[in-house]
Design a protein around this motif. Structure first.
Motif, PDB file in Angstrom:
ATOM      1  N   GLN A  94       0.821  -1.211   0.000  1.00 14.35           N
ATOM      2  CA  GLN A  94       0.000   0.000   0.000  1.00 14.35           C
ATOM      3  C   GLN A  94       0.855   1.262   0.000  1.00 14.35           C
ATOM      4  OE1 GLN A  94      -2.152  -1.290   3.434  1.00 14.35           O
ATOM      5  NE2 GLN A  94      -4.014  -1.766   2.295  1.00 14.35           N
ATOM      6  N   GLN A  95       2.032   1.191   0.651  1.00 11.12           N
ATOM      7  CA  GLN A  95       2.938   2.336   0.616  1.00 11.12           C
ATOM      8  C   GLN A  95       3.508   2.539  -0.788  1.00 11.12           C
ATOM      9  OE1 GLN A  95       5.829   2.635   3.939  1.00 11.12           O
ATOM     10  NE2 GLN A  95       4.607   1.100   4.996  1.00 11.12           N
ATOM     11  N   ILE A  96       3.805   1.446  -1.482  1.00 10.91           N
ATOM     12  CA  ILE A  96       4.384   1.541  -2.826  1.00 10.91           C
ATOM     13  C   ILE A  96       3.393   2.157  -3.816  1.00 10.91           C
ATOM     14  CG2 ILE A  96       5.209   0.177  -4.797  1.00 10.91           C
ATOM     15  CD1 ILE A  96       6.444  -1.766  -2.755  1.00 10.91           C
ATOM     16  N   ILE A  97       2.128   1.717  -3.747  1.00 12.85           N
ATOM     17  CA  ILE A  97       1.132   2.221  -4.700  1.00 12.85           C
ATOM     18  C   ILE A  97       0.390   3.439  -4.150  1.00 12.85           C
ATOM     19  CG2 ILE A  97       0.844  -0.052  -5.753  1.00 12.85           C
ATOM     20  CD1 ILE A  97      -1.715  -0.423  -4.234  1.00 12.85           C
ATOM     21  N   ASN A  98       0.777   3.886  -2.941  1.00 10.28           N
ATOM     22  CA  ASN A  98       0.294   5.143  -2.366  1.00 10.28           C
ATOM     23  C   ASN A  98      -1.224   5.141  -2.120  1.00 10.28           C
ATOM     24  OD1 ASN A  98       0.606   7.729  -1.305  1.00 10.28           O
ATOM     25  ND2 ASN A  98       0.248   8.721  -3.289  1.00 10.28           N
ATOM     26  N   VAL A  99      -1.693   4.114  -1.401  1.00  9.96           N
ATOM     27  CA  VAL A  99      -3.078   4.085  -0.940  1.00  9.96           C
ATOM     28  C   VAL A  99      -3.085   3.722   0.548  1.00  9.96           C
ATOM     29  CG1 VAL A  99      -4.104   3.487  -3.162  1.00  9.96           C
ATOM     30  CG2 VAL A  99      -3.360   1.660  -1.610  1.00  9.96           C
ATOM     31  N   HIS A 100      -4.215   3.961   1.200  1.00 10.95           N
ATOM     32  CA  HIS A 100      -4.365   3.680   2.627  1.00 10.95           C
ATOM     33  C   HIS A 100      -5.520   2.706   2.846  1.00 10.95           C
ATOM     34  CE1 HIS A 100      -1.892   7.269   2.855  1.00 10.95           C
ATOM     35  NE2 HIS A 100      -1.700   7.041   4.139  1.00 10.95           N
ATOM     36  N   GLU A 101      -5.340   1.796   3.777  1.00  9.99           N
ATOM     37  CA  GLU A 101      -6.433   0.941   4.225  1.00  9.99           C
ATOM     38  C   GLU A 101      -7.144   1.638   5.375  1.00  9.99           C
ATOM     39  OE1 GLU A 101      -7.009  -3.384   6.442  1.00  9.99           O
ATOM     40  OE2 GLU A 101      -5.289  -3.079   5.099  1.00  9.99           O
TER      41      GLU A 101
END
Length: 502
Positions: free
Chosen positions: A116-123
Motif C-alpha cells: 500500500q505504501q508503494i502504490i500510495n493508498v491507505h487501508e
C-alpha cells in the motif's frame, strides 16, 4: 480551509484496490498451503517435464481465478455516509448490506503495509465497540479520501447542525512526537526476557512444523539423531553454553529494538476535534483515531530504568461491548512519554482534577501472606517436577537462586499495591519490576462487586472489582471497612452521575 469531500452517494475505493485485494488473496492461499510449495521445491529435481507443465498450468489457472475474484470483490464493494450512518454494500454471490450509526463507531484507523505504501493508498478500518476486529475494512483509498471520511465521522457527530460538505478541517494540534533517540531508549529499557520468550515460541512453532514435515517424509529419525548429537556437544562444553547465553542475550536486545521500531516508528499524537489521532509504524503504518469519551481508563507504566531516563508508556483502554476477553481487548499503547506528555494527557482526559490530592491506602498484610502461600505451592510443584523429570540432583541447587528472587518479587509486589482517590477518580497501583498506575473515573464504572472468600472473612479483608466497558479493574485484599466505604461511594457516584461513559 478546504471543505472535505461528500460521501453521500455510493462510491468505490481506488482502482489500485484491485492490486491490494489480489495480493491479499494470494497471501492467504500461500499461508494456507505453504507446505505444498515447500514440497514442490524439495522434489523439483525429481518431477518430470510433463508433470511440471501441468503444475504450471494449474498455478496459472489459480492466479487468473484469484484475479477475477479480486476484481469482483472490488466492483461489488461500495460505501457511503447517510443520515449519520456509515453504509456498506459488498458481496459477489451473497450480497450483504451493513449500516453502522456514528455513535457506535469506536475508531476509524488508517493502515499501510509495504504494498500500500508503494502504490500510495491507505487501508481504512472502521471499528465498533462490539467487534474484536475491524467491522469494515476499505483496502485502498487515497490519503485525502481516507482523511475526509474519518473527519466526517468524527466531526459530524459533534456538530449536529452541519452537513458533511459544510465541515471544515480544524488545524491539527501536535501533542507529542517520539523521535529516534526516544525510541532507542524505549527499546533498551524493554522487557528483553519477554522478547526472548516470544522468539523462542516462534522457533518452537517452526520446529514443530519441520518435525511434522520430516515425519511425513519418513525421515524423523535423521532429525532426531541430528538434534541429539548437537545437544550432547553443547552439554560438554562450558564455553559453548556461555557463548549461547551471550548470543541469546544479544538476540533478545536486538529483538526488542526491532519490535519497538517496527511498531512505534515516527510515533506522533495530535489532539483534534475532541479526539486523539495517533500515527506510528515502519513497514506497516497505522493511524488511529481515539475519541476521548471512548477512553474508559488509562494506565501509566514504567520500570526503574525507564524512570531513571524520564520516560513512561501510557495504555488507553477503550470500550467494548458484550463479554470482555483478550480477543476483544481495545487498548492503545503510547511509548516514550515524558512527564510533560503525561501531564498534558491527564489534563485533557481528567480536566479540573487535582490528581495529587490523594490519601494513600495500602493493601492489607494478608495480601502478602497470600502471595507467599501461592509461591510455596508453586515451589512444591516445581521441585516435584525436578524430582520426577530430571535425574540429576544438582538441579535442586537452583532453589538457592530462585528463592531470593521470589521473596524479592513478592515484597515488591506488596509494596506497589496501593490505591488512592478523590471525589471523582480512583488510582490503583500494582506491579513488581514494572509499576502500573491505573486512573479510573467513577462515572466510567458500570457496576462494582465486593468479594470475600472464607479466608478473607476470617481476616476481615475483601476484594473490590470495578466492572467497566473495557474490562475489570481490581483492588485485592483491603480492609472490609474500607472496601464497604468504596463500594457504597461508587454506587452513589454511578447513580448520581449525569456523564455518559461512552
Amino acid at each position: 480551509m478546504d471543505n472535505i469531500n461528500d460521501f453521500s452517494q455510493f462510491r468505490r475505493q481506488s482502482k489500485k484496490g484491485i492490486i491490494v485485494i489480489y495480493l491479499n488473496l494470494i497471501y492467504k492461499f500461500l499461508k494456507a498451503f505453504w507446505i505444498l510449495l515447500f514440497l514442490f521445491i524439495q522434489k523439483f529435481s525429481k518431477i518430470t517435464q510433463e508433470t511440471l507443465l501441468y503444475i504450471y498450468l494449474g498455478v496459472a489457472v489459480l492466479l487468473i481465478f484469484l484475479l477475477i475474484r479480486a476484481y469482483l470483490i472490488f466492483k461489488n464493494f461500495k460505501f457511503k455516509v447517510e443520515d449519520k450512518h456509515f453504509v456498506l454494500q459488498k458481496g459477489i454471490i451473497k450480497k450483504t448490506n451493513t449500516s453502522i450509526p456514528f455513535d457506535r463507531i469506536q475508531n476509524i484507523n488508517f493502515k499501510q503495509n509495504i504494498i500500500q505504501q508503494i502504490i500510495n493508498v491507505h487501508e481504512v478500518n472502521v471499528e465498533t465497540a462490539g467487534s474484536s476486529k475491524a467491522e469494515i475494512s476499505i483496502k485502498a483509498l487515497t490519503f485525502k479520501d481516507a482523511k475526509d471520511l474519518k473527519n466526517i465521522v468524527t466531526i459530524i457527530n459533534k456538530k449536529q447542525n452541519l452537513k458533511a460538505d459544510q465541515i471544515e478541517i480544524e488545524e491539527e494540534k501536535p501533542l507529542l512526537k517520539i523521535g529516534f533517540l526516544s525510541l532507542l531508549k524505549v527499546s533498551l529499557t524493554e522487557n528483553h526476557l519477554q522478547s526472548l520468550l516470544l522468539l523462542f515460541a516462534l522457533l518452537v512453532g517452526f520446529f514443530q512444523q519441520v518435525n511434522d514435515l520430516f515425519k511425513g517424509l519418513g525421515k524423523k529419525e535423521e532429525l532426531s539423531n541430528f538434534i541429539s548429537n548437537n545437544t550432547s556437544a553443547l552439554k560438554t562444553s562450558v564455553i559453548l553454553i556461555i557463548s549461547l547465553l551471550v548470543f541469546l542475550s544479544i538476540v533478545a536486545v536486538i529483538s526488542s529494538i526491532v519490535r519497538v521500531f517496527l511498531r512505534h516508528f515516527n510515533l506522533t499524537m495530535y489532539l483534534k476535534n475532541n479526539a486523539f489521532e495517533i500515527y506510528q509504524g515502519l513497514t506497516t503504518k497505522n493511524s488511529v483515531v481515539l475519541k476521548k469519551e471512548k477512553v474508559q481508563h488509562i494506565t501509566i507504566s514504567h520500570n526503574p530504568v525507564k524512570k531513571k531516563l524520564g520516560i513512561s508508556f501510557i495504555t488507553f483502554k477503550q470500550a467494548v461491548s458484550g463479554k470482555v476477553n483478550k480477543k476483544k481487548d481495545k487498548s492503545i499503547k503510547i511509548v516514550g512519554c515524558e512527564s510533560i506528555h503525561i501531564t498534558a494527557i491527564k489534563n485533557l482526559l481528567f480536566p479540573k482534577e487535582n490528581l495529587n490530592d490523594f490519601n494513600k491506602n495500602k493493601a492489607e498484610p494478608y495480601y502478602r501472606f497470600r502471595l507467599y502461600n501461592r509461591s510455596f505451592i508453586f515451589f512444591i510443584i516445581l521441585n516435584l517436577g525436578f524430582y520426577f523429570g530430571i535425574e540429576n540432583v544438582n538441579i535442586f541447587w537452583l532453589n538457592i537462586i530462585l528463592l531470593p528472587i521470589f521473596v524479592f518479587s513478592i515484597e515488591l509486589n506488596y509494596k506497589k499495591r496501593y490505591y488512592y482517590f478523590n471525589d471523582n477518580i480512583i488510582m490503583l497501583a500494582r506491579g513488581t519490576v514494572e509499576t502500573h498506575k491505573t486512573f479510573l473515573p467513577f462515572f466510567k464504572v458500570q457496576n462494582i462487586t465486593l468479594k470475600q472468600n472464607i479466608f478473607q472473612v476470617n481476616r476481615g479483608v475483601a476484594d473490590i472489582v470495578f466492572q467497566t466497558a473495557s474490562g475489570k479493574v481490581k483492588i485485592p485484599c483491603i480492609s472490609f471497612e474500607n472496601a464497604n466505604k468504596i463500594y457504597n461511594y461508587t454506587l452513589f457516584k454511578i447513580e448520581s452521575s449525569s456523564k455518559s461513559w461512552m
